[in-house]
Design a protein around this motif. Structure first.
Motif, PDB file in Angstrom:
ATOM      1  N   ALA A   5     -12.802  32.210  35.168  1.00  0.00           N
ATOM      2  CA  ALA A   5     -12.215  33.547  35.163  1.00  0.00           C
ATOM      3  C   ALA A   5     -11.173  33.693  36.249  1.00  0.00           C
ATOM      4  N   HIS A   6     -11.494  33.206  37.463  1.00  0.00           N
ATOM      5  CA  HIS A   6     -10.533  33.348  38.558  1.00  0.00           C
ATOM      6  C   HIS A   6      -9.274  32.529  38.286  1.00  0.00           C
ATOM      7  N   SER A   7      -9.452  31.261  37.927  1.00  0.00           N
ATOM      8  CA  SER A   7      -8.291  30.387  37.738  1.00  0.00           C
ATOM      9  C   SER A   7      -7.437  30.833  36.556  1.00  0.00           C
ATOM     10  N   ILE A   8      -8.088  31.232  35.471  1.00  0.00           N
ATOM     11  CA  ILE A   8      -7.313  31.639  34.299  1.00  0.00           C
ATOM     12  C   ILE A   8      -6.596  32.956  34.552  1.00  0.00           C
TER      13      ILE A   8
ATOM     14  N   LYS B 219     -14.238  49.556  34.053  1.00  0.00           N
ATOM     15  CA  LYS B 219     -13.718  48.935  32.830  1.00  0.00           C
ATOM     16  C   LYS B 219     -14.154  47.494  32.784  1.00  0.00           C
ATOM     17  N   GLU B 220     -14.568  47.009  31.649  1.00  0.00           N
ATOM     18  CA  GLU B 220     -14.947  45.623  31.435  1.00  0.00           C
ATOM     19  C   GLU B 220     -15.769  45.076  32.582  1.00  0.00           C
ATOM     20  N   ASP B 221     -15.217  44.038  33.282  1.00  0.00           N
ATOM     21  CA  ASP B 221     -15.969  43.413  34.363  1.00  0.00           C
ATOM     22  C   ASP B 221     -16.252  44.398  35.478  1.00  0.00           C
TER      23      ASP B 221
ATOM     24  N   GLN C 129     -14.853  35.833  45.082  1.00  0.00           N
ATOM     25  CA  GLN C 129     -13.921  35.312  44.080  1.00  0.00           C
ATOM     26  C   GLN C 129     -13.875  36.206  42.841  1.00  0.00           C
ATOM     27  N   GLU C 130     -15.049  36.606  42.351  1.00  0.00           N
ATOM     28  CA  GLU C 130     -15.085  37.453  41.157  1.00  0.00           C
ATOM     29  C   GLU C 130     -14.505  38.834  41.442  1.00  0.00           C
ATOM     30  N   ALA C 131     -14.791  39.361  42.643  1.00  0.00           N
ATOM     31  CA  ALA C 131     -14.243  40.680  42.991  1.00  0.00           C
ATOM     32  C   ALA C 131     -12.723  40.635  43.036  1.00  0.00           C
TER      33      ALA C 131
ATOM     34  N   GLY D 297     -22.805  38.824  36.515  1.00  0.00           N
ATOM     35  CA  GLY D 297     -22.970  37.572  37.242  1.00  0.00           C
ATOM     36  C   GLY D 297     -23.130  37.793  38.730  1.00  0.00           C
ATOM     37  N   MET D 298     -22.360  38.724  39.289  1.00  0.00           N
ATOM     38  CA  MET D 298     -22.505  39.008  40.721  1.00  0.00           C
ATOM     39  C   MET D 298     -23.889  39.568  41.022  1.00  0.00           C
ATOM     40  N   ARG D 299     -24.377  40.450  40.185  1.00  0.00           N
ATOM     41  CA  ARG D 299     -25.714  41.022  40.403  1.00  0.00           C
ATOM     42  C   ARG D 299     -26.791  39.945  40.325  1.00  0.00           C
ATOM     43  N   GLU D 300     -26.646  39.034  39.377  1.00  0.00           N
ATOM     44  CA  GLU D 300     -27.644  37.983  39.242  1.00  0.00           C
ATOM     45  C   GLU D 300     -27.642  37.062  40.455  1.00  0.00           C
ATOM     46  N   ARG D 301     -26.461  36.748  40.961  1.00  0.00           N
ATOM     47  CA  ARG D 301     -26.392  35.907  42.160  1.00  0.00           C
ATOM     48  C   ARG D 301     -27.049  36.600  43.348  1.00  0.00           C
TER      49      ARG D 301
END
Length: 425
Positions: A215-218, A422-424, A319-321, A369-373
């Motif tokens: 997600a980050h790279s794309i 929104k979305e993520d 990274q996701e944020a 994903g962040m919550r699961e981590r």
């Protein structure tokens, strides 16, 4: 109505340890060796016992047929435990009623009873052994004048007590074996469920890792591709720079994906490259700058190494944020604050917004994903719009576990305290 347990008794005796390997696909293989050994023991033991009981009838062809037939019936004790139990008990009753000497014939009844109880036919086993004892009692005290041998006196009551004790002992041993078998089945089922849970958690971890990497790279590639297309004619040098950024981002993404896939191909081996951590924040800042996002990083608190799991989770959350800022925010500036105390690591990522409202092509799994981590480490995630505009992601990861505290499941999701935008996000 008596029901049979869904599994069968297939434990081979200690002297026939290969019986289980030799079974056919449909039914258990008859235990030939153990049964033949038992038959020989019953025949020889009965002949030896007859020498000490001259008052009983001599062993003849019928006696040997009953002895051999009752023992050979045990060949089918695993496939048809109830009929075998009834048949062995009947042969023992006929043998006893004919006045033949006492001997190891009752061992065949004990083994048949054991097989029936372990196979789940408890009611049948209790009934057959109870009836066997009752008939023995009736013949020994009331029917003996009409039964051979002639002039046989009534049995002593001490013999009946011994017979009852024998019946109870056989049933007790059989019930103990049944309980242990069922406990073993439950333990094996629990191990299978635990293995399934571990496999599910591992699949979730790999999916989360791949999502965060790609997600980050794309997102960076998507932004730079748009810049390159817009400037291809008017500013070729800037377009060339955008293409170089795309090449670097795609190369790094391929390397990280390869590292994740290597762990699948060689489970248990150490990874070839160290897992990313907060020491790579400057790389994230540089990648975000390539996507047109300026990031300011502020660190507070003490230093020192974090545990690998915490370090990786912190890196992926930041990274996701930042990826979400690139995708969904109109702001081109973000702030990352890393605050470390003795008890917890606090990560805060802010942008000033507003949300673009454009379709970003995300999967909608970023916040999950962040919550699961965070939950896997006993931490929490808060994500939502700020009162003054913009968006904030706040993660709290504990650095030590209190005594007696229970580690949360990696699948647990903390309560979402803010409505995602929104979305993520």
């Amino acid at each position: 109505m008596e029901e049979r347990r869904p599994h069968r008794w297939d434990g081979p005796p200690w002297w026939n340890h290969r019986a289980e390997e030799e079974e056919g696909a449909g039914h258990p293989r008859p235990p030939w060796r153990s049964t033949l050994m038992l038959t020989a023991f019953v025949l020889l033991g009965s002949g030896f016992a007859a020498r000490g009981q001259p008052e009983r009838e001599r062993l003849d062809a019928l006696a040997y047929a009953l002895l051999a037939g009752g023992a050979l019936l045990l060949l089918w004790r695993r496939r048809w435990p109830r009929p075998v139990l009834c048949a062995t008990a009947a042969s023992a009753l006929v043998y006893f009623g004919a006045g033949y000497p006492y001997g190891p014939i009752f061992l065949t009844v004990a083994l048949a009873c054991f097989g029936a109880v372990v196979a789940g036919y408890r009611r049948t086993a209790w009934t057959v052994l109870g009836a066997l004892w009752a008939v023995h009692l009736l013949a020994g005290h009331w029917l003996h004048p009409w039964l051979p041998p002639a002039g046989d006196p009534a049995a002593a009551w001490g013999e009946e007590v011994a017979t009852a004790a024998w019946v109870v002992a056989v049933l007790a041993v059989s019930e103990l074996a049944r309980v242990r078998r069922e406990q073993g089945d439950r333990d094996r089922a629990e191990r299978r469920r635990a293995a399934g849970r571990r496999a599910d958690e591992e699949r979730l971890r790999i999916a989360r890792e791949l999502h965060d990497v790609l997600a980050h790279s794309i997102s960076v590639i998507n932004v730079q591709a748009g810049v390159g297309l817009a400037l291809l004619d008017s500013d070729p040098e800037q377009a060339r720079s955008a293409l170089s950024t795309i090449k670097a981002a795609s190369k790094e993404a391929l390397g990280e994906v390869r590292q994740v896939l290597d762990t699948l191909r060689t489970p248990g081996d150490a990874p070839r490259a160290p897992a990313p951590g907060l020491d790579r924040l400057p790389e994230l800042v540089e990648q975000a700058a390539g996507a047109g996002l300026s990031v300011a990083v502020e660190r507070r608190g003490g230093g020192g190494d974090l545990s690998p799991g915490t370090d990786l989770a912190a890196f992926r959350i930041v990274q996701e944020a930042l990826t979400n800022v690139v995708r969904h925010s109109g702001s081109r500036h973000a702030r990352v604050r890393v605050d470390r105390t003795r008890a917890a690591l606090r990560l805060r990522v802010d942008d000033d917004g507003p949300a673009t409202g454009a379709e970003a092509g995300g999967s909608g799994n970023g916040l999950a994903g962040m919550r699961e981590r965070a939950a896997a480490l006993g931490g929490t995630i808060e994500a939502g719009p700020r009162d003054d505009g913009g968006f904030r992601v706040l993660a709290v990861l504990p650095l030590r576990t209190a005594p007696g505290a229970r580690k949360p499941s990696a699948l647990a999701k903390p309560e979402n305290r803010s409505k995602p935008e929104k979305e993520d996000r």
